[in-house]
Design an enzyme around this catalytic site. Structure first.
Site, PDB file in Angstrom:
ATOM      1  N   ARG A 277       8.593  25.746 -12.190  1.00  0.00           N
ATOM      2  CA  ARG A 277       7.602  26.606 -12.826  1.00  0.00           C
ATOM      3  C   ARG A 277       6.668  27.287 -11.819  1.00  0.00           C
ATOM      4  O   ARG A 277       6.389  26.747 -10.757  1.00  0.00           O
ATOM      5  CB  ARG A 277       6.758  25.800 -13.818  1.00  0.00           C
ATOM      6  CG  ARG A 277       7.514  25.362 -15.049  1.00  0.00           C
ATOM      7  CD  ARG A 277       6.671  24.442 -15.908  1.00  0.00           C
ATOM      8  NE  ARG A 277       6.411  23.161 -15.248  1.00  0.00           N
ATOM      9  CZ  ARG A 277       5.726  22.169 -15.809  1.00  0.00           C
ATOM     10  NH1 ARG A 277       5.215  22.323 -17.024  1.00  0.00           N
ATOM     11  NH2 ARG A 277       5.549  21.032 -15.155  1.00  0.00           N
TER      12      ARG A 277
ATOM     13  N   ASP B 281      10.510  20.783 -10.181  1.00  0.00           N
ATOM     14  CA  ASP B 281       9.735  21.645 -11.078  1.00  0.00           C
ATOM     15  C   ASP B 281       9.844  23.075 -10.578  1.00  0.00           C
ATOM     16  O   ASP B 281       9.401  23.390  -9.475  1.00  0.00           O
ATOM     17  CB  ASP B 281       8.274  21.194 -11.105  1.00  0.00           C
ATOM     18  CG  ASP B 281       7.470  21.814 -12.238  1.00  0.00           C
ATOM     19  OD1 ASP B 281       7.880  22.872 -12.749  1.00  0.00           O
ATOM     20  OD2 ASP B 281       6.430  21.238 -12.607  1.00  0.00           O
TER      21      ASP B 281
END
Length: 217
Positions: free
Chosen positions: A129, A127
């Site tokens: 983000r 991930d």
């Protein structure tokens, strides 16, 4: 990197109700994010809120490979039903790897990899983000405490670390179907997401109506 700035706002009528859309932009990179706001969110009371990461395939093209579009519709509906809330549309497509790389990851999933393995094979983290910008957006909207619509513990921890009081996690289990059940399993087992499966048959909720339809028909 300079702090994101609130730059413009307007009225946005939607099928879920009338929202205020607020535009935010980083002054140096011009990277944009938006928030949909309904009601008074600056009164100090906890706000029903959703951090929704951009997903063109799920949100706009109604892909069944993920639960994103269904979560977006459910979150907007729940905010509308309460008459008050915030949805941050977090512009980090494909868990931060971008649209084209997400399609490359889909191709690897077609060959048998799961969503995490595909990202790693492309040289990314599971991930990519950064949710900290969402805390800045909440702050600029005057939101101090949230009831966060999420299954993702990382969003909760990032908000708490940034000084946003998460008083409640509101589950958002919707959109499970035969095409994404493996994806949801992977998010639960490898990323710690709070996923509750339908224990009878996989159903998906139509984003544009109140009814539910069987995914296997």
């Amino acid at each position: 990197m300079a702090k994101i700035q609130r730059v413009t706002e307007a009225t946005l009528p939607t099928e879920f109700g009338i929202f205020k859309i607020v535009g935010f932009e980083f002054p140096d990179t011009k990277k944009e994010h938006v928030a949909l706001v309904m009601g008074d969110v600056e009164d100090g009371q906890p706000v029903l809120a959703r951090i929704h990461s951009e997903c063109l395939t799920g949100d706009a093209l109604h892909s069944l490979k993920c639960d994103c579009g269904f979560q977006l519709a459910r979150a907007l509906r729940q905010i509308s039903e309460e008459g008050r809330g915030v949805l941050i549309y977090h512009r980090e497509e494909g868990r931060g790897i971008g649209l084209i790389n997400k399609i490359r990851a889909y191709a690897l999933q077609d060959q048998g990899m799961d969503t995490i393995e595909a990202n790693l094979a492309l040289g990314f983290k599971a991930d990519e983000r950064n949710f900290s910008v969402c805390a800045d957006i909440f702050e600029q909207l005057g939101v101090k405490a949230v009831r966060l619509l999420t299954n993702n513990p990382a969003k909760i921890e990032t908000m708490k670390s940034a000084g946003i009081n998460v008083v409640e996690r509101v589950p958002l289990n919707v959109g499970e179907n035969r095409y994404n059940v493996g994806y949801l399993d992977t998010k639960a087992k490898k990323m710690g997401h709070y996923i509750v499966h339908n224990n009878k048959k996989h159903f998906l909720e139509c984003p544009h109506c109140q009814s539910e339809i069987p995914a296997d028909e």
